[in-house]
Every structure is written in C-alpha cells, then in structure tokens.
Motif scaffolding. Sequence first.
Motif, PDB file in Angstrom:
ATOM      1  N   LYS A 142      15.100 -37.997 -25.970  1.00 21.59           N
ATOM      2  CA  LYS A 142      15.281 -36.750 -25.224  1.00 21.59           C
ATOM      3  C   LYS A 142      13.934 -36.067 -25.040  1.00 21.59           C
ATOM      4  O   LYS A 142      13.062 -36.178 -25.898  1.00 21.59           O
ATOM      5  CB  LYS A 142      16.209 -35.805 -25.989  1.00 21.59           C
ATOM      6  N   PRO A 143      13.776 -35.338 -23.944  1.00 22.49           N
ATOM      7  CA  PRO A 143      12.514 -34.615 -23.753  1.00 22.49           C
ATOM      8  C   PRO A 143      12.395 -33.434 -24.718  1.00 22.49           C
ATOM      9  O   PRO A 143      13.386 -32.817 -25.089  1.00 22.49           O
ATOM     10  CB  PRO A 143      12.591 -34.128 -22.301  1.00 22.49           C
ATOM     11  N   ILE A 144      11.177 -33.142 -25.110  1.00 25.89           N
ATOM     12  CA  ILE A 144      10.901 -32.027 -26.024  1.00 25.89           C
ATOM     13  C   ILE A 144      10.172 -30.953 -25.224  1.00 25.89           C
ATOM     14  O   ILE A 144       9.120 -31.217 -24.651  1.00 25.89           O
ATOM     15  CB  ILE A 144      10.036 -32.488 -27.208  1.00 25.89           C
ATOM     16  N   GLY A 145      10.741 -29.752 -25.206  1.00 28.67           N
ATOM     17  CA  GLY A 145      10.160 -28.648 -24.459  1.00 28.67           C
ATOM     18  C   GLY A 145       9.176 -27.841 -25.283  1.00 28.67           C
ATOM     19  O   GLY A 145       8.718 -28.254 -26.351  1.00 28.67           O
ATOM     20  N   VAL A 146       8.864 -26.654 -24.774  1.00 30.21           N
ATOM     21  CA  VAL A 146       7.854 -25.805 -25.398  1.00 30.21           C
ATOM     22  C   VAL A 146       8.260 -25.358 -26.796  1.00 30.21           C
ATOM     23  O   VAL A 146       7.430 -25.312 -27.708  1.00 30.21           O
ATOM     24  CB  VAL A 146       7.522 -24.597 -24.495  1.00 30.21           C
ATOM     25  N   TRP A 147       9.532 -25.071 -27.003  1.00 29.90           N
ATOM     26  CA  TRP A 147       9.991 -24.637 -28.329  1.00 29.90           C
ATOM     27  C   TRP A 147       9.857 -25.776 -29.335  1.00 29.90           C
ATOM     28  O   TRP A 147       9.439 -25.571 -30.478  1.00 29.90           O
ATOM     29  CB  TRP A 147      11.437 -24.158 -28.269  1.00 29.90           C
ATOM     30  N   GLY A 148      10.234 -26.968 -28.934  1.00 35.03           N
ATOM     31  CA  GLY A 148      10.113 -28.127 -29.806  1.00 35.03           C
ATOM     32  C   GLY A 148       8.660 -28.440 -30.145  1.00 35.03           C
ATOM     33  O   GLY A 148       8.341 -28.816 -31.267  1.00 35.03           O
ATOM     34  N   GLN A 149       7.768 -28.267 -29.168  1.00 34.70           N
ATOM     35  CA  GLN A 149       6.344 -28.507 -29.418  1.00 34.70           C
ATOM     36  C   GLN A 149       5.786 -27.486 -30.408  1.00 34.70           C
ATOM     37  O   GLN A 149       4.981 -27.832 -31.274  1.00 34.70           O
ATOM     38  CB  GLN A 149       5.548 -28.441 -28.109  1.00 34.70           C
ATOM     39  N   ARG A 150       6.224 -26.234 -30.290  1.00 33.66           N
ATOM     40  CA  ARG A 150       5.781 -25.206 -31.237  1.00 33.66           C
ATOM     41  C   ARG A 150       6.261 -25.528 -32.650  1.00 33.66           C
ATOM     42  O   ARG A 150       5.509 -25.378 -33.608  1.00 33.66           O
ATOM     43  CB  ARG A 150       6.311 -23.838 -30.835  1.00 33.66           C
ATOM     44  N   HIS A 151       7.507 -25.958 -32.774  1.00 37.77           N
ATOM     45  CA  HIS A 151       8.046 -26.290 -34.092  1.00 37.77           C
ATOM     46  C   HIS A 151       7.338 -27.520 -34.662  1.00 37.77           C
ATOM     47  O   HIS A 151       7.066 -27.583 -35.868  1.00 37.77           O
ATOM     48  CB  HIS A 151       9.557 -26.524 -34.004  1.00 37.77           C
ATOM     49  N   LYS A 152       7.017 -28.475 -33.810  1.00 37.24           N
ATOM     50  CA  LYS A 152       6.291 -29.667 -34.251  1.00 37.24           C
ATOM     51  C   LYS A 152       4.921 -29.281 -34.804  1.00 37.24           C
ATOM     52  O   LYS A 152       4.511 -29.764 -35.862  1.00 37.24           O
ATOM     53  CB  LYS A 152       6.125 -30.636 -33.082  1.00 37.24           C
ATOM     54  N   LYS A 197      13.227 -40.009 -36.832  1.00 36.51           N
ATOM     55  CA  LYS A 197      14.138 -38.953 -36.408  1.00 36.51           C
ATOM     56  C   LYS A 197      13.409 -37.722 -35.852  1.00 36.51           C
ATOM     57  O   LYS A 197      14.046 -36.738 -35.525  1.00 36.51           O
ATOM     58  CB  LYS A 197      15.015 -38.509 -37.583  1.00 36.51           C
ATOM     59  N   LEU A 198      12.098 -37.763 -35.767  1.00 37.56           N
ATOM     60  CA  LEU A 198      11.330 -36.582 -35.380  1.00 37.56           C
ATOM     61  C   LEU A 198      11.662 -36.110 -33.968  1.00 37.56           C
ATOM     62  O   LEU A 198      11.948 -34.932 -33.762  1.00 37.56           O
ATOM     63  CB  LEU A 198       9.826 -36.852 -35.502  1.00 37.56           C
ATOM     64  N   ASN A 199      11.653 -37.018 -32.990  1.00 29.75           N
ATOM     65  CA  ASN A 199      11.884 -36.601 -31.603  1.00 29.75           C
ATOM     66  C   ASN A 199      13.279 -36.043 -31.390  1.00 29.75           C
ATOM     67  O   ASN A 199      13.449 -35.038 -30.693  1.00 29.75           O
ATOM     68  CB  ASN A 199      11.612 -37.752 -30.636  1.00 29.75           C
ATOM     69  N   SER A 200      14.290 -36.662 -31.973  1.00 32.83           N
ATOM     70  CA  SER A 200      15.651 -36.143 -31.791  1.00 32.83           C
ATOM     71  C   SER A 200      15.796 -34.790 -32.493  1.00 32.83           C
ATOM     72  O   SER A 200      16.450 -33.885 -31.975  1.00 32.83           O
ATOM     73  CB  SER A 200      16.692 -37.132 -32.297  1.00 32.83           C
ATOM     74  N   TYR A 201      15.163 -34.630 -33.657  1.00 28.18           N
ATOM     75  CA  TYR A 201      15.187 -33.350 -34.369  1.00 28.18           C
ATOM     76  C   TYR A 201      14.521 -32.259 -33.530  1.00 28.18           C
ATOM     77  O   TYR A 201      15.059 -31.166 -33.373  1.00 28.18           O
ATOM     78  CB  TYR A 201      14.478 -33.515 -35.719  1.00 28.18           C
ATOM     79  N   LEU A 202      13.359 -32.564 -32.972  1.00 32.79           N
ATOM     80  CA  LEU A 202      12.642 -31.583 -32.158  1.00 32.79           C
ATOM     81  C   LEU A 202      13.392 -31.257 -30.870  1.00 32.79           C
ATOM     82  O   LEU A 202      13.385 -30.108 -30.418  1.00 32.79           O
ATOM     83  CB  LEU A 202      11.233 -32.082 -31.839  1.00 32.79           C
ATOM     84  N   ALA A 203      14.051 -32.245 -30.283  1.00 37.46           N
ATOM     85  CA  ALA A 203      14.843 -31.987 -29.075  1.00 37.46           C
ATOM     86  C   ALA A 203      16.016 -31.063 -29.399  1.00 37.46           C
ATOM     87  O   ALA A 203      16.340 -30.172 -28.606  1.00 37.46           O
ATOM     88  CB  ALA A 203      15.349 -33.306 -28.491  1.00 37.46           C
ATOM     89  N   ASP A 204      16.647 -31.235 -30.563  1.00 36.02           N
ATOM     90  CA  ASP A 204      17.735 -30.345 -30.966  1.00 36.02           C
ATOM     91  C   ASP A 204      17.229 -28.926 -31.217  1.00 36.02           C
ATOM     92  O   ASP A 204      17.859 -27.953 -30.807  1.00 36.02           O
ATOM     93  CB  ASP A 204      18.426 -30.874 -32.221  1.00 36.02           C
ATOM     94  N   ILE A 205      16.083 -28.797 -31.890  1.00 37.93           N
ATOM     95  CA  ILE A 205      15.484 -27.487 -32.128  1.00 37.93           C
ATOM     96  C   ILE A 205      15.160 -26.816 -30.803  1.00 37.93           C
ATOM     97  O   ILE A 205      15.413 -25.620 -30.606  1.00 37.93           O
ATOM     98  CB  ILE A 205      14.208 -27.613 -32.999  1.00 37.93           C
ATOM     99  N   ASP A 206      14.608 -27.580 -29.876  1.00 38.29           N
ATOM    100  CA  ASP A 206      14.258 -27.049 -28.558  1.00 38.29           C
ATOM    101  C   ASP A 206      15.495 -26.535 -27.828  1.00 38.29           C
ATOM    102  O   ASP A 206      15.479 -25.448 -27.256  1.00 38.29           O
ATOM    103  CB  ASP A 206      13.570 -28.133 -27.729  1.00 38.29           C
ATOM    104  N   GLU A 207      16.557 -27.291 -27.886  1.00 35.41           N
ATOM    105  CA  GLU A 207      17.808 -26.900 -27.228  1.00 35.41           C
ATOM    106  C   GLU A 207      18.391 -25.624 -27.850  1.00 35.41           C
ATOM    107  O   GLU A 207      18.800 -24.704 -27.134  1.00 35.41           O
ATOM    108  CB  GLU A 207      18.814 -28.045 -27.328  1.00 35.41           C
ATOM    109  N   GLN A 208      18.402 -25.552 -29.171  1.00 31.60           N
ATOM    110  CA  GLN A 208      18.914 -24.364 -29.861  1.00 31.60           C
ATOM    111  C   GLN A 208      18.085 -23.133 -29.521  1.00 31.60           C
ATOM    112  O   GLN A 208      18.628 -22.058 -29.248  1.00 31.60           O
ATOM    113  CB  GLN A 208      18.887 -24.569 -31.372  1.00 31.60           C
ATOM    114  N   ALA A 209      16.765 -23.288 -29.536  1.00 30.29           N
ATOM    115  CA  ALA A 209      15.876 -22.157 -29.261  1.00 30.29           C
ATOM    116  C   ALA A 209      16.023 -21.688 -27.817  1.00 30.29           C
ATOM    117  O   ALA A 209      16.041 -20.482 -27.545  1.00 30.29           O
ATOM    118  CB  ALA A 209      14.428 -22.550 -29.549  1.00 30.29           C
TER     119      ALA A 209
END
Length: 125
Positions: A33-43, A62-74
Amino acid sequence: MAKTIFEEMGGTYVRQGDYFIPCLTLPAEKENKPIGVWGQRHKRYLREHKRAIYTNLLTSGKLNSYLADIDEQAEEMFFRLVEQMAEREGVTEQFKAANGLEWTRRMNNIRACAMELVNKEIIYN
C-alpha cells in the motif's frame, strides 16, 4: 564440517575474497500500500526515537503495511477533526462567500489545530 545454525535454518553464504558472508534478505510484504505524509512522519519518528520497534517491523516485513495503516488512521482523524471544528466554529460556505479572507484565516487555524492533535495522538505516540 558441521552446519551452522544459520545454514540449518536455510541460510546460505557467499564468498567474498577470504570471507564467507551470509546472504541476508528481508521478507517480502504481502501488500504494498502507498504510504502518505502521515506515515512518512511516523516512520521518521520511529527511526529516530523508537529504533527497536522500527527494526522489528522492518526485519519482520511488516513496516510498510503498519505505516500505511497509521497513515490511513491519521488521515481519517484529520479530516474528521477539521469537519467537526469548522462546524462548531460556524465556518461554512456561506461564511466563505461573505468573507473569504476571514474564512481562510479560520480554516488555516482549524487545520493547524487538527494537525497538532493528530501528531500528538497518532504520529508521535
């Protein structure tokens, strides 16, 4: 010669000059899944402040899927907060038509407040 634990687990070595170096690869992720700005900040936060968590997620694949979920939630939280704050403060389309400059000032303030809340609750937590 007896096999090493690494070789017993299916690992292999490559000869580099006089040395044998293990062939290490990261496991492939199931979803990309793509990682947006929120996911990049969390990374960036994980990499700088929570190195153990970052390394565990990275090495388990599991890093990319975790960051994509964080990005979606944010992203969802941000838009929900902006909508609720604008409604509460009476920043509507009618207000925008009547006083565009004041509407812009208030919306920028609302977005900044929502961004601060998302950063505190999700990104830097």
